[in-house]
Design an enzyme around this catalytic site. Sequence first.
Site, PDB file in Angstrom:
ATOM      1  N   HIS A  98      58.977  11.141  72.533  1.00 12.24           N
ATOM      2  CA  HIS A  98      59.982  12.131  72.131  1.00 12.24           C
ATOM      3  C   HIS A  98      60.223  12.236  70.439  1.00 12.24           C
ATOM      4  CE1 HIS A  98      60.654  13.161  76.301  1.00 12.24           C
ATOM      5  NE2 HIS A  98      61.246  11.890  76.501  1.00 12.24           N
ATOM      6  N   ASP A 155      54.459  10.245  81.732  1.00 16.00           N
ATOM      7  CA  ASP A 155      55.858   9.840  81.930  1.00 16.00           C
ATOM      8  C   ASP A 155      56.423  11.209  82.715  1.00 16.00           C
ATOM      9  OD1 ASP A 155      58.901  10.202  80.657  1.00 16.00           O
ATOM     10  OD2 ASP A 155      58.016   8.271  79.828  1.00 16.00           O
ATOM     11  N   HIS A 199      59.047  12.530  81.890  1.00 13.74           N
ATOM     12  CA  HIS A 199      59.594  13.586  80.827  1.00 13.74           C
ATOM     13  C   HIS A 199      58.400  14.378  80.055  1.00 13.74           C
ATOM     14  CE1 HIS A 199      62.899  10.915  81.616  1.00 13.74           C
ATOM     15  NE2 HIS A 199      63.770  11.931  81.357  1.00 13.74           N
ATOM     16  N   ASP A 223      58.996   6.162  84.874  1.00 12.29           N
ATOM     17  CA  ASP A 223      60.174   6.792  85.483  1.00 12.29           C
ATOM     18  C   ASP A 223      59.910   7.966  86.231  1.00 12.29           C
ATOM     19  OD1 ASP A 223      59.233   8.506  83.383  1.00 12.29           O
ATOM     20  OD2 ASP A 223      60.893   8.555  82.076  1.00 12.29           O
TER      21      ASP A 223
END
Length: 382
Positions: free
Chosen positions: A122, A158, A160, A247
Amino acid sequence: MSAYNFGPNHPMSPKRLDLTTRLARGLGILDLPQVDVVQAYVASDDELATVHERDYIAAVRRVGDEPANPEPSRGLGTEDDPAFPGMHQASARIAGGSMVAANAILDGSTPRAVNFGGGMHHAFAGKASGFCIYNDAALAITRLLAQGVARVAYIDIDAHHGDGTESIFWDDPRVLTISLHETGMTLFPGTGFANDLGGANAQGSAVNVALPAGTSDAGWLRAFHAVVPQLVEAFGPEVIVSQHGCDSHRADELTHLNTSVDGQREAALSIAALADKVCEGRWIATGGGGYNIVSVVPRVWSHLMAIVAGRPVPLRTPVPAAWRSHVAEKYGQHAPLLMGEDADTWWRSWEVGYNPSDALDRTVMATRKAAFPLYGLDPWFD
């Protein structure tokens, strides 16, 4: 590496790195004759500046020296990325870990490397975001390119969206970024949809699969195999860099996907096979998100290390008793008994057919229709 520490109540706990290392050692992965454990170094400002703005690097230093003076316009000292002493050094060491991996591949000392402390996807060129300060994967990719690698494929699994890494290479046709993540309609950072395809000079260099909340192993692996291998093979990278945030697991409290340890191991095996097929095994694997620090993260990343080493750990392997005792004594939790979860990881091949009434299939088809023609592929059949 554990100096990267946002505080005792933050989800990105350095305890997950400690528990992963302990489990990998207990399983004998780090003692395999083909494995070298190499110390990470603190990346220099000049190295960081190959990806990050120098003003931003200076801001990270300032906030790390004076945590009481945050710079929220740079994403520093926020709820997601709290200021802590030594922030620059800790973040630059994680970046250095992935640079070590890139250098080892470039000098031919290994075809594969893993930095499970990395995967800070990120982080943008000039701003921190989502628990990430410096983008180690982007730095490793930039080092590969600077030393003559023509094309790099970045695969992000991931939960995200890998927004920072995508943005850094948005207009660079030498880098293909593929992100398989929970839809931004239900999860941070709210981006990464099928029509996000890269800049004007690099259409098709960004590929996104925005999965419906609740997607389980069967749909997750179906989506992966319906998009990733075809595009990577058509792109023809010389190195694969992957991000293995775990995650997406059903027990992770920050996301809404429903995968298993077994499914994530299967995805890592698939990336390993893809690297063998398209780029003579050259592969850098990183960690990423993952916030269930006992049941999920250590097992997934130990599996990842074993796969990178070419010695996958069978799912029915018992978790070492000493590791389970350590977890019980230090954290008061019951650790899992086995390295797997006896999950059903069967997935339906795309060739079986497309179901327009299924939300997962609609997502996959949207990505294929947007990206596949840019690589001369048929979205319905390839």
